[in-house]
Design an enzyme around this catalytic site. Structure first.
Site, PDB file in Angstrom:
ATOM      1  N   LYS A 184       1.670   3.619  -6.854  1.00 36.96           N
ATOM      2  CA  LYS A 184       2.184   4.894  -6.331  1.00 36.96           C
ATOM      3  C   LYS A 184       2.680   4.720  -4.897  1.00 36.96           C
ATOM      4  O   LYS A 184       3.320   3.747  -4.606  1.00 36.96           O
ATOM      5  CB  LYS A 184       1.116   5.986  -6.466  1.00 36.96           C
ATOM      6  CG  LYS A 184       0.762   6.234  -7.930  1.00 36.96           C
ATOM      7  CD  LYS A 184      -0.435   7.099  -8.132  1.00 36.96           C
ATOM      8  CE  LYS A 184      -1.731   6.320  -7.963  1.00 36.96           C
ATOM      9  NZ  LYS A 184      -2.889   6.945  -8.571  1.00 36.96           N
ATOM     10  N   ASP A 220      -9.573   7.495 -12.095  1.00 40.33           N
ATOM     11  CA  ASP A 220      -9.435   8.920 -12.419  1.00 40.33           C
ATOM     12  C   ASP A 220      -9.376   9.183 -13.931  1.00 40.33           C
ATOM     13  O   ASP A 220      -9.816  10.237 -14.400  1.00 40.33           O
ATOM     14  CB  ASP A 220      -8.226   9.556 -11.715  1.00 40.33           C
ATOM     15  CG  ASP A 220      -6.938   8.763 -11.845  1.00 40.33           C
ATOM     16  OD1 ASP A 220      -6.963   7.675 -12.421  1.00 40.33           O
ATOM     17  OD2 ASP A 220      -5.895   9.251 -11.368  1.00 40.33           O
TER      18      ASP A 220
HETATM   19  C1  BGC Z   1      -2.955   3.698 -11.133  1.00 39.46           C
HETATM   20  C2  BGC Z   1      -4.077   4.081 -12.066  1.00 39.46           C
HETATM   21  C3  BGC Z   1      -4.296   5.573 -12.042  1.00 39.46           C
HETATM   22  C4  BGC Z   1      -3.000   6.296 -12.309  1.00 39.46           C
HETATM   23  C5  BGC Z   1      -3.148   7.797 -12.275  1.00 39.46           C
HETATM   24  C6  BGC Z   1      -1.724   4.526 -11.426  1.00 39.46           C
HETATM   25  O1  BGC Z   1      -0.731   4.259 -10.483  1.00 39.46           O
HETATM   26  O2  BGC Z   1      -2.637   2.335 -11.268  1.00 39.46           O
HETATM   27  O3  BGC Z   1      -5.269   3.404 -11.715  1.00 39.46           O
HETATM   28  O4  BGC Z   1      -5.251   5.895 -13.013  1.00 39.46           O
HETATM   29  O5  BGC Z   1      -2.026   5.906 -11.371  1.00 39.46           O
HETATM   30  O6  BGC Z   1      -3.594   8.237 -11.028  1.00 39.46           O
END
Ligand code: BGC
Length: 497
Positions: A184, A220
């Site tokens: 992200k 999460d």
């Molecule tokens: C992460 C995950 C996370 C998901 C939702 C992704 O970018 O790699 O670990 O569960 O985002 O937040």
């Protein structure tokens, strides 16, 4: 406001004039049932690679064991702090779990801003430490406000990034939670490959004004599954469709090569956002997906996430609009600096534009703010673009979720799968059509199933508290050491820093 007569006239004109041309652009974003079934099968193969001993080291879908072996059974109780970092907001919660039938879970929470320069990092170790200093500072503030600074409450940490671990508990420094990579918009440097719990403990210790017992660190998705599992014991999948996207599910121990033991099940964090990072989705990625990737902070990574999650959807729409305008298909070719600015169309705008009643009015407002002087036909065309982009996202997620569900069905050896999927995330919750489209497609892709989708009402933070409560229950029963001694990981590199 665009009334229904104007709407119909515009629609008729649009159909004549532009729809073929728009479809020319977006043809590759419309995925047929055949293609979706193919994606589902590709994802199933990726899952198998991630689970297999020989194939795991090079697998893109990492299939991380979480050491969570069951969902809450309702016997958990206590007073917990939950940290929730990595979604749209950084939140801290106080969660009280009681045996009270009417209101078993009480929560108070606060959202804290996380400054961009801390999130993005700057190439020095200092930034990484700053992120955890910030978390520790906010936690101190929260405890102060809750008047619990003198207590040492158990803390559960929802950390929404790919992490490897050797154990769900974080007691000993040795059994840490190693962050594999940021995703992200996070990129604080110097953290990848280090132990999140150690970093946080260090930051708390440095302050010295309160103590905290970090009991569990969970993704999460796991938090969501646990939260929903508290209400529905059948819940065995957790998915997030928000800023990022990911899923976890209960896998048979006998299929998890990375962990010793064959009895029972364990929750696997799939990290499906990385699906396609090995080129397996190349035939489906469009020029717009490539452009998004090129402009991201992690090129070549999280390619499935970039096609489907909320962080990128608005930007995908913007890139399409720019190209269409450049080719004279929209706004009579008008291109403004605003339209050319990254981030000017957000996913929340896509959601607003797709609202049944006021969508076109919203569209007019949003486009007017971009200075492109849109016509009614332009608004309809843009709404059409938004629908194709968000529909593709729902379809892609339906395909990967379909992969998980068909695997669950096979694992159980049943003719018909009856299960519950816990689900959370801003895109799923805020978009007016998303949930319906997703549910419908999942049922089409996995026809022999009765799938209940359960919205995680209070977010994944509560899930962290549930996992913490669950850990404590295990501990109290003195089962823990016995239970975990069977499940030591085979992959040593998971817990060595
Ligand atoms: C992460 C995950 C996370 C998901 C939702 C992704 O970018 O790699 O670990 O569960 O985002 O937040």
């Amino acid at each position: 406001m665009i009334n229904s007569k104007r709407y119909k006239t515009a629609q008729a004109r649009l159909q004549k004039r532009d729809s073929r041309l728009i479809d020319k652009y977006l043809y590759s974003m419309r995925l047929s049932d055949e293609t979706l079934k193919d994606i589902m099968n590709r994802f199933r193969r990726e899952m198998e690679d991630g689970l297999g001993h020989g194939t795991n080291p090079t697998a893109t879908v990492k299939m991380l064991p979480t050491f969570v072996r069951s969902i809450p059974d309702g016997s958990e109780k206590g007073d917990f702090i939950a940290l929730d970092l990595g979604g749209s907001n950084f939140r801290i919660l106080r969660v009280k779990v009681t045996q009270d039938k009417k209101q078993p879970v009480q929560m108070e929470s606060q959202v804290y801003e996380t400054p961009d320069d801390i999130i993005h990092g700057s190439g020095t170790q200092v930034r990484a430490l700053e992120l955890f200093d910030h978390v520790a500072e906010c936690l101190g503030d929260f405890m102060e406000k809750q008047k619990i600074k003198d207590k040492k409450l158990p803390v559960g940490f929802t950390f929404s990034f790919p992490c490897a671990q050797s154990n769900v508990l974080e007691y000993a420094a040795k059994t840490g939670k190693i962050i594999l990579t940021w995703t992200k918009k996070f990129k604080a440097s110097g953290v990848e490959g280090t132990d999140v719990v150690k970093l946080l403990n260090k930051a708390i210790k440095k302050r010295g004004d309160y103590e905290a017992d970090i009991m569990a660190v969970v993704n999460d998705t796991v938090g969501t599954m646990m939260t929903c599992g508290f209400d529905d014991q059948r819940c065995e999948v957790g998915i997030i469709i928000g800023t990022g996207t990911n899923a976890c599910y209960m896998e048979e121990m006998r299929h998890i090569d990375q962990v010793e033991g064959d009895e029972g099940r364990m929750c696997i964090n799939t990290e499906w956002g990385a699906f396609g990072d090995d080129g397996s989705l190349e035939d489906l990625r469009t020029e717009f997906d490539r452009e998004i990737d090129r402009g991201s902070i992690n090129p070549g990574k999280q390619l499935f996430e970039k096609m489907a999650s909320g962080m990128y959807m608005g930007e995908l729409v913007r890139l399409i609009l720019v190209k269409m305008a450049k080719e004279g298909l929209l706004f009579e070719g008008r291109i403004t600096p605003e339209l050319l600015t990254k981030g000017k169309i957000e996913t929340k705008h896509v959601s607003a534009i797709e609202k049944t009643k006021e969508g076109l009015k919203k569209c007019m407002e949003i486009l007017t703010r971009l200075g492109v002087e849109p016509s009614d036909e332009d608004c309809l065309a843009v709404q059409h673009v938004c629908t194709i982009v968000s529909f593709r996202s729902a379809n892609l997620i339906a395909a990967t979720l379909g992969g998980i569900l068909s695997r669950l069905k096979e694992n159980k050896g049943v003719a018909r799968l009856r299960t519950t999927v816990g689900i959370d995330g801003s895109l799923y919750k805020m978009h007016p059509q998303y949930a319906r489209r997703l549910h419908k497609m999942v049922r089409r892709l996995v026809p022999d199933s009765d799938v209940r989708f359960l919205l995680s009402e209070s977010g994944s933070g509560k899930g962290a508290a549930m996992v913490t409560a669950w850990c404590l229950t295990c501990l109290k029963c003195m089962l823990l050491q016995k239970a975990f001694s069977f499940f030591l990981p085979r992959n040593r590199h998971f817990h060595e820093t």
